[in-house]
Scaffold this motif. Sequence first.
Motif, PDB file in Angstrom:
ATOM      1  N   VAL A   1     -10.510   4.805 -14.004  1.00 41.25           N
ATOM      2  CA  VAL A   1     -11.478   4.336 -12.991  1.00 41.25           C
ATOM      3  C   VAL A   1     -11.400   5.218 -11.736  1.00 41.25           C
ATOM      4  O   VAL A   1     -12.419   5.643 -11.185  1.00 41.25           O
ATOM      5  CB  VAL A   1     -11.205   2.852 -12.638  1.00 41.25           C
ATOM      6  CG1 VAL A   1     -12.007   2.426 -11.415  1.00 41.25           C
ATOM      7  CG2 VAL A   1     -11.553   1.961 -13.808  1.00 41.25           C
TER       8      VAL A   1
ATOM      9  N   GLN B   1     -16.528   9.669   2.478  1.00 44.90           N
ATOM     10  CA  GLN B   1     -16.593   8.773   1.313  1.00 44.90           C
ATOM     11  C   GLN B   1     -15.417   9.008   0.375  1.00 44.90           C
ATOM     12  O   GLN B   1     -14.906   8.084  -0.241  1.00 44.90           O
ATOM     13  CB  GLN B   1     -17.889   9.016   0.546  1.00 44.90           C
ATOM     14  CG  GLN B   1     -19.089   8.399   1.195  1.00 44.90           C
ATOM     15  CD  GLN B   1     -20.128   7.957   0.180  1.00 44.90           C
ATOM     16  OE1 GLN B   1     -19.928   8.051  -1.026  1.00 44.90           O
ATOM     17  NE2 GLN B   1     -21.236   7.470   0.658  1.00 44.90           N
TER      18      GLN B   1
ATOM     19  N   MET C   1      -6.722   2.053 -14.636  1.00 46.77           N
ATOM     20  CA  MET C   1      -6.964   2.371 -13.229  1.00 46.77           C
ATOM     21  C   MET C   1      -7.044   3.880 -13.022  1.00 46.77           C
ATOM     22  O   MET C   1      -7.809   4.361 -12.189  1.00 46.77           O
ATOM     23  CB  MET C   1      -5.874   1.762 -12.336  1.00 46.77           C
ATOM     24  CG  MET C   1      -5.956   0.254 -12.193  1.00 46.77           C
ATOM     25  SD  MET C   1      -7.603  -0.396 -11.849  1.00 46.77           S
ATOM     26  CE  MET C   1      -7.960   0.317 -10.255  1.00 46.77           C
TER      27      MET C   1
ATOM     28  N   LEU D   1       0.833  -1.202   0.000  1.00 49.75           N
ATOM     29  CA  LEU D   1       0.000   0.000   0.000  1.00 49.75           C
ATOM     30  C   LEU D   1       0.871   1.258   0.000  1.00 49.75           C
ATOM     31  O   LEU D   1       0.600   2.225  -0.724  1.00 49.75           O
ATOM     32  CB  LEU D   1      -0.909  -0.017   1.240  1.00 49.75           C
ATOM     33  CG  LEU D   1      -1.814   1.188   1.437  1.00 49.75           C
ATOM     34  CD1 LEU D   1      -2.764   1.353   0.269  1.00 49.75           C
ATOM     35  CD2 LEU D   1      -2.618   1.054   2.721  1.00 49.75           C
TER      36      LEU D   1
ATOM     37  N   THR E   1     -14.236   7.617 -10.263  1.00 50.53           N
ATOM     38  CA  THR E   1     -14.695   7.391  -8.885  1.00 50.53           C
ATOM     39  C   THR E   1     -14.630   8.674  -8.078  1.00 50.53           C
ATOM     40  O   THR E   1     -15.605   9.067  -7.434  1.00 50.53           O
ATOM     41  CB  THR E   1     -13.800   6.317  -8.215  1.00 50.53           C
ATOM     42  OG1 THR E   1     -13.843   5.146  -9.001  1.00 50.53           O
ATOM     43  CG2 THR E   1     -14.277   6.010  -6.813  1.00 50.53           C
TER      44      THR E   1
ATOM     45  N   VAL F   1     -12.440   7.219   1.681  1.00 46.42           N
ATOM     46  CA  VAL F   1     -12.569   5.784   1.422  1.00 46.42           C
ATOM     47  C   VAL F   1     -12.232   5.486  -0.038  1.00 46.42           C
ATOM     48  O   VAL F   1     -11.507   4.532  -0.343  1.00 46.42           O
ATOM     49  CB  VAL F   1     -14.009   5.315   1.741  1.00 46.42           C
ATOM     50  CG1 VAL F   1     -14.205   3.870   1.299  1.00 46.42           C
ATOM     51  CG2 VAL F   1     -14.297   5.451   3.214  1.00 46.42           C
ATOM     52  N   ALA F   2     -12.751   6.323  -0.933  1.00 44.52           N
ATOM     53  CA  ALA F   2     -12.516   6.098  -2.361  1.00 44.52           C
ATOM     54  C   ALA F   2     -11.035   6.208  -2.697  1.00 44.52           C
ATOM     55  O   ALA F   2     -10.492   5.385  -3.445  1.00 44.52           O
ATOM     56  CB  ALA F   2     -13.323   7.097  -3.180  1.00 44.52           C
TER      57      ALA F   2
ATOM     58  N   GLY G   1      -2.318  -3.116  -5.299  1.00 42.77           N
ATOM     59  CA  GLY G   1      -2.483  -4.556  -5.096  1.00 42.77           C
ATOM     60  C   GLY G   1      -2.500  -5.304  -6.410  1.00 42.77           C
ATOM     61  O   GLY G   1      -1.838  -6.337  -6.560  1.00 42.77           O
ATOM     62  N   MET G   2      -3.230  -4.783  -7.396  1.00 45.85           N
ATOM     63  CA  MET G   2      -3.288  -5.462  -8.695  1.00 45.85           C
ATOM     64  C   MET G   2      -1.911  -5.500  -9.346  1.00 45.85           C
ATOM     65  O   MET G   2      -1.482  -6.520  -9.877  1.00 45.85           O
ATOM     66  CB  MET G   2      -4.274  -4.746  -9.619  1.00 45.85           C
ATOM     67  CG  MET G   2      -5.719  -5.124  -9.371  1.00 45.85           C
ATOM     68  SD  MET G   2      -6.796  -4.299 -10.550  1.00 45.85           S
ATOM     69  CE  MET G   2      -8.377  -4.965 -10.054  1.00 45.85           C
TER      70      MET G   2
ATOM     71  N   GLY H   1      -9.222   3.198  -1.182  1.00 43.98           N
ATOM     72  CA  GLY H   1      -9.564   2.002  -1.949  1.00 43.98           C
ATOM     73  C   GLY H   1      -8.917   2.005  -3.317  1.00 43.98           C
ATOM     74  O   GLY H   1      -8.423   0.975  -3.777  1.00 43.98           O
ATOM     75  N   ALA H   2      -8.902   3.170  -3.957  1.00 44.52           N
ATOM     76  CA  ALA H   2      -8.343   3.255  -5.306  1.00 44.52           C
ATOM     77  C   ALA H   2      -6.849   2.947  -5.292  1.00 44.52           C
ATOM     78  O   ALA H   2      -6.349   2.175  -6.124  1.00 44.52           O
ATOM     79  CB  ALA H   2      -8.587   4.652  -5.876  1.00 44.52           C
TER      80      ALA H   2
ATOM     81  N   SER I   1      -5.215   1.305  -2.991  1.00 46.80           N
ATOM     82  CA  SER I   1      -5.013  -0.095  -2.570  1.00 46.80           C
ATOM     83  C   SER I   1      -5.227  -1.045  -3.735  1.00 46.80           C
ATOM     84  O   SER I   1      -4.405  -1.933  -3.973  1.00 46.80           O
ATOM     85  CB  SER I   1      -6.005  -0.473  -1.469  1.00 46.80           C
ATOM     86  OG  SER I   1      -5.788   0.261  -0.335  1.00 46.80           O
ATOM     87  N   VAL I   2      -6.329  -0.848  -4.424  1.00 42.56           N
ATOM     88  CA  VAL I   2      -6.623  -1.826  -5.471  1.00 42.56           C
ATOM     89  C   VAL I   2      -5.620  -1.692  -6.624  1.00 42.56           C
ATOM     90  O   VAL I   2      -5.184  -2.706  -7.201  1.00 42.56           O
ATOM     91  CB  VAL I   2      -8.092  -1.689  -5.942  1.00 42.56           C
ATOM     92  CG1 VAL I   2      -8.327  -0.488  -6.820  1.00 42.56           C
ATOM     93  CG2 VAL I   2      -8.538  -2.940  -6.675  1.00 42.56           C
TER      94      VAL I   2
END
Lengths: 506, 443
Positions: free
Chosen positions: A323, A336, A320, A173, A327, A339-340, A350-351, A343-344, A346-347
């Motif tokens: 996206v 929110q 990404m 992360l 987002t 969080v977005a 991570g990917m 999350g963005a 992280s994903v």
Amino acid sequence: MRTGTNGLLLALLAALLGSFAGGVLAQQARQGPKQEQKQEREQEQKQEAPPVDPEAGAPEPAGPPMLEPETDFEKITGRLALETRDLLTKPFQVMPAPPPAVVLRGIIGFVIFLALAYVAGHSRVKRWERSLNIGHVVTAGLPFVILGFVASQPAVGILTPTTLAGVAPLLTLGLGWIGFGIGSRFAGQFYDRMPPNTGAAVILTTAIPMAILMLLGWLFVKFLGQGVVEGLEPRALREGLLLATAGAMSARSAPHFLRAFTPREAASPRMEWVIELEQLAGVFGTMFVSAFFRPLHGAVNWQLPGTAWLFVLFGMGLIMGIVVLATLTRIERGTQFTVALLGAISVTAGMASYLRLSAIAVCFLAGAIVFNLGGAWRDEVRVVLERMERPVYFLFLVIAGALWRPDDWRGWAFMGVFVAGRFLSKWVAAGMLGRFWMRDMSRHERGILVASPMGALSVAVVVQAQDLYPGPFVGWSVTAVIGGSILMEIALQLALRGRKGPEAEA
Amino acid sequence: MQAILLLTLLGLMHATRTFSPAPLAGSVPASVVMAGGFLLLTALFAGNLAKGIHMPRLTGYLMLGVLVGPQVLGLVTEGMLGQLRIFNGVAIALIALTAGAELDLKTMRPLFRGIAWITLVGVVGTGLLLSVTAFLMRGWLSFMGGMETGTALAVAAMLGTTAAAQSPAVVVALRKELNADGPVSRTVLGVVIVSDLVVILFFAFTSSIARGLLSPSGQQAAGLGTLVWEVAGSMVLGVLIGVLVAAFLRSLSEGGALFVVMVGFLTAEVGQRVHLDPLLLALAAGVFIRNATSYGDRLHHEIESASLPVYISFFAVAGASIHLDALAIVGLPAVTLVVVRGLGFLGGARLGARIAGSEEAVRRYAGFGLLPQAGLALALASLFTRSFPQLGDQSAALVFGVVALNEMFAPILYRMALVRSGEAEKLAETPAPPEALPQAETV
């Protein structure tokens, strides 16, 4: 289009060409003479298990198997699958569950480190460090390296292998966070203000050190790495590239620091641009290394050449980025939004890391897209990203310290080669720049280019390499880069001791 | 647009997972970060989509978890979920801290009589009713099949207590969403907060007894001491944590959100390892801060700004953890418990309100506010399954199944009750004191 932008495009083109050259070199290094390889493979297949450095933690996978038609594909993939399975299950099978007291010590200790990293990254602490002229991340982070090293000792038992395995997701992360943060600084407005010849300057100050350091690193590992692991050749080149990537960049805070010792009129801002753009070398370097040096090649469903992995990396960063942009544009502000963003990143990280690609590079691309096309919220997000950057680096340094194996003399020797090579190559680059492109370059500007200490991104590059390519050679690179960074900064501090510039006096 | 983004992320996750079906060596941390970020983003979209069709957001989080979890699409595997359950402990602690920080004794004094009777008759009565029902249904539940009567009673009591839990988070969220104010919404808020405490205490008590009965015989003697340590020790240490948190909030003006998450993490991870109840620890800390210091609102604010990622992960992971195959087996007992619970709360709240002499609206509609389940119930369900793994997947499916059914339908019923009671949109006209209106969490 301005000259600076042209230069930057040239720099990107050069970097791309470099990547392809690196890829070809890597492929050649992997292929070698066919007959020799065949014999090596036969030998490999006879062996039951690859040699493992007992101090290297997870065993380094054996040399990348070839996928030519004549290869016995099933045997190789089967062997790799077994190795993969062993790697996956070994920690759970071999290591017994630690007693609760040990776990508690690990939890509390790590939380304390997190708190210290947060406090050390606070703006007040930063200001205080600057007033003492120790504002660089690496110098300021030296206590964290030492703390990490001490905490990993069995007698202390805070950063045990179990704890480190538990906090490993934080590293991924953090790498993504840093990549996104770097990307956020390369928005369109950035290039419009760029001084002339900046692109050429960046090419010189990164390409020459990269070439020299790659050569030195490759030669060093090639000669001193004999007998350490199988498949030395591609690893030697990889370590050379990693060293080159880490050494090409300078600390972002270096101009501020050196300006404190420089007369006001001599301190031109263009060196700040050069140093800022040098970060691109780090990003592109990790991009190419992760695309062309594939760990566990053969044990996965996607069998692609390095160039295709490069496309995958770019495509992933692009998608990404879109996206994340969509987002952040659609989500309500407030909690929110946080969080977005979390999350963005992280994903995306991570990917990228799941595909064994550079999380820094993919998140950089995503971040650059978001901040080039984003709305009014960009500044707010940038502030959040930058606020957490220092704590993330400090956390990296703790973990890098914990994984540090300074008892291997070759790491220290590597550091000597690295420091000397970097200084020499930057000196050559600055000299050429002053002679051909920036004839008006002052002595102080040259000093900034040559003596700039290394930045935190260099540390992130080797930390990421530890994740992607566990093994003894990366351990040498860690010693070289972290030790070298500290050594260079201390040398600089000593050289400037007693000299007070206008800012320091103010 | 959010639906398109949700589908895009599902496609990207699927594509990435085709790289290697199981995480490779060294990819485990990456898979955890990827799954965590994926759940955060997609659950956020799902929550917003649920809100768009007048459903609570947390229903969206849970449904998304079910969809992407191992039972349906398999984008998030059991291994990833195992690593992501670290959020459970933090979420449990933060939920309890929030509940404690909402328990303002001074503001609730005028409603005490109604709250007390509804809690006693409605909540405790329903808890007992649920326990008896679970005991009577033991023939349908394989995990209780071979148990002795005493052990089965203890497990049934624990199931009844878990099923009786309510949701301050949903109650507060719906109240804010509808701008509702009046005797029904205030009484319901008071009851669910007090019930939190009652349910937590009952859970600690029943779980200690059940643990003693389910453990080897040599450990049974330690049951009472363990209970005293777990309950009294947790409350005392919880107050100490409250003192520390209050001292931090008084000394520093920033960084409070991270500090609260850290406290939640330490409370959960350290608490369970020294046999203290993380719920009680955090609840006691929250009650202390709200009633003995002036930092209750600040604590609420800090929790609100930091807890959403933790809550979303928690609910999404909980949804992904629901064993649908086991739920099919325990479907009938789960539905029975849901029906008994609903009837118990509706009847008990009406009776309690009548005894207390509450208004007609409270008698008619307060019971609906007790139906939703969310944070605490999931926390207790998680604790239940973590504490008694020997009871197997079926017990987990049953407790999560009851919670899931209540999560899906009960908020809709309470929403209708608030509208019918005429309290919707009243908040804008007559703003209540700030203490009585804690900032609603978006779950």
